[in-house]
Every structure is written in structure tokens, then in C-alpha cells.
Design a protein around this motif. Structure first.
Motif, mmCIF file in Angstrom:
data_model
loop_
_atom_site.group_PDB
_atom_site.id
_atom_site.type_symbol
_atom_site.label_atom_id
_atom_site.label_comp_id
_atom_site.label_asym_id
_atom_site.label_seq_id
_atom_site.Cartn_x
_atom_site.Cartn_y
_atom_site.Cartn_z
ATOM 1 N N ASN A 16 32.077 29.117 66.754
ATOM 2 C CA ASN A 16 33.093 29.482 67.747
ATOM 3 C C ASN A 16 34.396 28.716 67.588
ATOM 4 O OD1 ASN A 16 32.232 27.012 68.553
ATOM 5 N ND2 ASN A 16 31.752 27.561 70.658
ATOM 6 N N LYS A 60 42.299 32.758 66.937
ATOM 7 C CA LYS A 60 40.921 33.100 66.568
ATOM 8 C C LYS A 60 40.823 34.079 65.409
ATOM 9 C CE LYS A 60 38.586 30.711 69.694
ATOM 10 N NZ LYS A 60 37.624 29.657 69.299
ATOM 11 N N GLU A 81 33.846 34.115 81.134
ATOM 12 C CA GLU A 81 32.508 34.707 81.081
ATOM 13 C C GLU A 81 31.436 33.636 81.252
ATOM 14 O OE1 GLU A 81 32.344 36.741 77.393
ATOM 15 O OE2 GLU A 81 33.686 38.363 77.999
ATOM 16 N N LEU A 82 31.646 32.483 80.606
ATOM 17 C CA LEU A 82 30.696 31.378 80.730
ATOM 18 C C LEU A 82 30.670 30.864 82.161
ATOM 19 C CD1 LEU A 82 28.777 29.319 79.401
ATOM 20 C CD2 LEU A 82 30.786 27.900 78.904
ATOM 21 N N ARG A 138 32.892 22.988 77.079
ATOM 22 C CA ARG A 138 33.180 24.101 77.995
ATOM 23 C C ARG A 138 32.218 24.110 79.183
ATOM 24 N NH1 ARG A 138 33.638 29.440 74.500
ATOM 25 N NH2 ARG A 138 31.722 28.603 73.636
ATOM 26 N N GLU A 174 39.050 34.438 77.962
ATOM 27 C CA GLU A 174 37.999 35.315 78.463
ATOM 28 C C GLU A 174 36.611 34.722 78.242
ATOM 29 O OE1 GLU A 174 38.334 39.207 76.873
ATOM 30 O OE2 GLU A 174 40.390 39.527 77.592
ATOM 31 N N GLU A 175 36.397 34.100 77.083
ATOM 32 C CA GLU A 175 35.083 33.517 76.799
ATOM 33 C C GLU A 175 34.729 32.453 77.842
ATOM 34 O OE1 GLU A 175 34.642 32.062 72.860
ATOM 35 O OE2 GLU A 175 35.401 33.887 71.916
ATOM 36 N N PHE A 176 35.704 31.642 78.192
ATOM 37 C CA PHE A 176 35.444 30.607 79.196
ATOM 38 C C PHE A 176 35.140 31.228 80.552
ATOM 39 C CE2 PHE A 176 36.963 27.903 82.647
ATOM 40 C CZ PHE A 176 36.149 26.789 82.452
ATOM 41 N N ASP A 224 39.992 29.160 75.366
ATOM 42 C CA ASP A 224 39.100 30.290 75.092
ATOM 43 C C ASP A 224 39.203 31.414 76.119
ATOM 44 O OD1 ASP A 224 38.111 29.310 72.729
ATOM 45 O OD2 ASP A 224 36.522 28.186 73.704
ATOM 46 N N ARG A 251 27.388 27.294 66.136
ATOM 47 C CA ARG A 251 27.749 28.315 67.116
ATOM 48 C C ARG A 251 28.856 29.233 66.605
ATOM 49 N NH1 ARG A 251 26.053 27.461 72.388
ATOM 50 N NH2 ARG A 251 24.830 25.574 72.693
#
Length: 331
Positions: A151, A207, A81-82, A114, A77-79, A75, A149
């Protein structure tokens, strides 16, 4: 016939039986609506599953991945950010784990992979709720949490479905887990069964790539030659250097171009060839036939004199030919 409630073991009897129809990530029609739950219901189920439970801090090193994988990429960028959010504000939502069936000191994550990975990277305990779940219930909860979610990509959902079935789950359980009908499950399995595993792994989560594009790729790789080309291409340095977001389109275009080139290189069907030799071996006749053209070649000692005789008698021979057609049609 009534169906067994997969959440019965979770003390979720208080969940309302009424459902507000909502449109899940992939359409449901007809009788399938009685099998799968809506996205809103799944989110509510997860919420009720977690309500009132004690949140504990666990060492992330004691938690194993789920027995069925559902992700093909990290993931990106998503990871990140998290990770940054948890680093700055802490983990606000616990993960769900179940006691390990093989080691009393370990756990298996049901959902929250994650968040678990973030805790490992930060070297901090992970906040978790521990529940005793069997494999079937665990799989359903894992799938429905992901669906709620929204995702997971199409191919990740298909990958998850195949892994569930491989682990022994029924198709009904898979449909309930992913909130899909039988037709969609068939399409998902058709893709992951036809597209080589190494190709799916190389393409990652993809994605932005939906069902129709994956079905198009499946149609291409059904040809053994194109399947081999796909495997070789995704292993190339050129392909590996591509960002994941560009990989699917590059592979799809590469296969279409290869298919077009192969079609262009196919030799034209050879024209039928007939040959005749006279009893005395003095004349050989070869005829190459096409739709509106027949090439006649005469060889051997009688070739030239026979060709001259044939030319001088052509009118009579043609009339005899036409007469034979009339007689045939008259019969």
C-alpha cells in the motif's frame, strides 16, 4: 559470507529458511535475491512476529509516530473506509508498538499508523502488541509490513528509503526492509535527491505514478531553471486546488511545455563577424559569415571605387583563389 538475521532478536528462529520465490513490487535480480525476502516471506514474518503475543489496549495519545516516516498522504478514501469499518466492527488487527526510548510511559508505533490515527479520531483505545525492538529491526519490520500490504507508492517507498538512510541505517538494511535490489534503491534515491522536497510533499503519495514517470520528472528538474519553476508552480493557487491524483501529470506537463517554450526562445547563434581596415584608413570591410552565405559591407571614402574595381576584377581574383586551392591540395 553469512548475514546476520535481523529478526534474531524477535525470537523468530522457527521461521523456515526455505523461500518460495515470488515477485515483489519492484523486481529483484541476481545476487539481490540473497539479500531481500519475498513478499510472501515478509507477510509470514509479520504473522509469526505477532503470533502468541498478548494484545493490550493502549491510549493512542501515549503512542508516538515511528522515528522514520513512510507516508506522504492520508490515503483519503482508504482511510475513511478503514475508519468506518473500525467504527462499525471494531479493530480486528492489532498494531505493533515498541517502548519509547525516552519516556517509560510512552510507546512508538512500528506499523499500524492508520489504525492508530483511527483510534485517535474515534477517541477509543487502540489494540496493540508491545515488543522491545531496536531501531534497525524496527525499521525492517515497518518496511516489510508495508511491502507485504503493498500500500505504499513508489515515491513513498523512496521517501522511506531516504529517511532510513538519513537516520543512520545501512543500504543493506534499507534493501531488506523494502524488498528491493541495489539498482532499484539507487533509482529511488536518485529521485528523492533530485526532486525538491517541497515538490514531493505537494505531489503527495501519487499512488498511480510509477518509477519511470518519477525518473522522467527527475530528468526535467535536474535543470536548475526547471527545478525553480517546479517549486513555484506547486506553490501556486492553481496547483493547490488540484486533486492529488491529477497533480503529478499537471506538473510534468507544465515543465515539458516550459522547456519547449524556452528552447524556442533561445536566440540563434550569431554569425561570425570579421572586419578589416586598410593601412590608410580609407576602406573598412566587414564580413558576416553563415553556412552558405557571406555578407560583405564596404565603408569609408574608398568603399565605392574599391567595390567597382573589385567587380571588374572578380573573374581574375576567383581564378587566383581556385589556383591557390590547387596548390594547397598538391602540397
Amino acid at each position: 559470507m553469512s548475514r546476520e538475521n535481523p529478526f534474531a532478536k524477535l525470537d523468530m528462529a522457527a521461521i523456515s529458511a526455505s523461500q518460495t520465490p515470488t515477485k515483489p513490487g519492484y523486481g529483484m535480480t541476481g545476487a539481490a535475491k540473497t539479500v531481500v525476502r519475498s513478499i510472501e516471506d515478509m507477510a509470514e514474518n509479520t504473522k509469526k512476529l505477532m503470533e502468541g503475543e498478548v494484545i493490550v489496549d493502549l491510549d493512542p495519545r501515549l503512542i508516538d509516530a515511528s522515528f522514520v516516516a513512510d507516508r506522504l498522504s492520508d490515503d483519503g478514501e482508504e482511510f475513511q473506509e478503514l475508519l468506518q469499518a473500525i467504527k462499525e466492527s471494531g479493530q480486528t488487527t492489532p498494531i505493533l508498538v515498541r517502548p519509547s526510548s525516552t519516556d517509560a510511559k510512552r510507546y512508538m508505533v512500528v506499523f499500524g499508523h492508520r489504525r492508530l490515527r483511527v483510534a485517535r479520531e474515534l477517541g477509543v483505545p487502540v489494540k496493540a502488541i508491545v515488543k522491545k525492538l531496536d531501531d534497525t529491526t524496527s525499521a525492517i519490520v515497518q518496511g516489510q509490513e508495508n511491502a507485504a500490504r503493498s500500500n505504499l507508492s513508489f515515491i513513498e517507498r523512496a521517501y522511506f528509503a531516504q529517511n532510513l538512510i538519513t537516520s543512520g541505517m545501512t543500504k543493506e538494511t534499507v534493501r531488506s526492509s523494502l524488498a528491493i535490489d541495489e539498482a532499484m534503491l539507487s533509482k529511488m534515491l536518485a529521485v528523492v535527491e533530485a526532486v525538491p522536497a517541497s515538490v514531493i510533499t505537494a505531489l503527495g503519495a501519487s499512488k498511480k505514478i510509477g518509477r519511470d514517470r518519477w525518473l522522467s520528472l527527475r530528468q526535467l528538474v535536474l535543470a536548475p531553471a526547471l527545478s525553480k519553476v517546479a517549486v513555484e508552480y506547486v506553490e501556486s493557487t492553481e496547483f493547490q486546488a488540484l486533486p492529488e491524483s491529477d497533480r503529478f501529470d499537471k506538473l510534468h506537463d507544465h515543465l515539458k511545455r516550459y522547456k519547449a517554450r524556452s528552447a524556442a526562445k533561445k536566440p540563434k547563434a550569431e554569425a561570425p563577424v570579421r572586419d578589416w581596415t586598410s593601412a590608410d584608413r580609407a576602406l573598412n570591410v566587414v564580413m558576416n559569415s553563415k553556412a552558405r552565405k557571406v555578407a560583405i559591407e564596404l565603408t569609408n571614402v574608398e568603399a565605392k571605387p574599391f567595390s567597382e574595381w573589385l567587380t571588374s576584377h572578380m573573374g581574375r581574383l576567383y581564378e587566383e583563389y581556385k589556383g591557390s586551392k590547387s596548390e594547397t591540395n598538391g602540397d
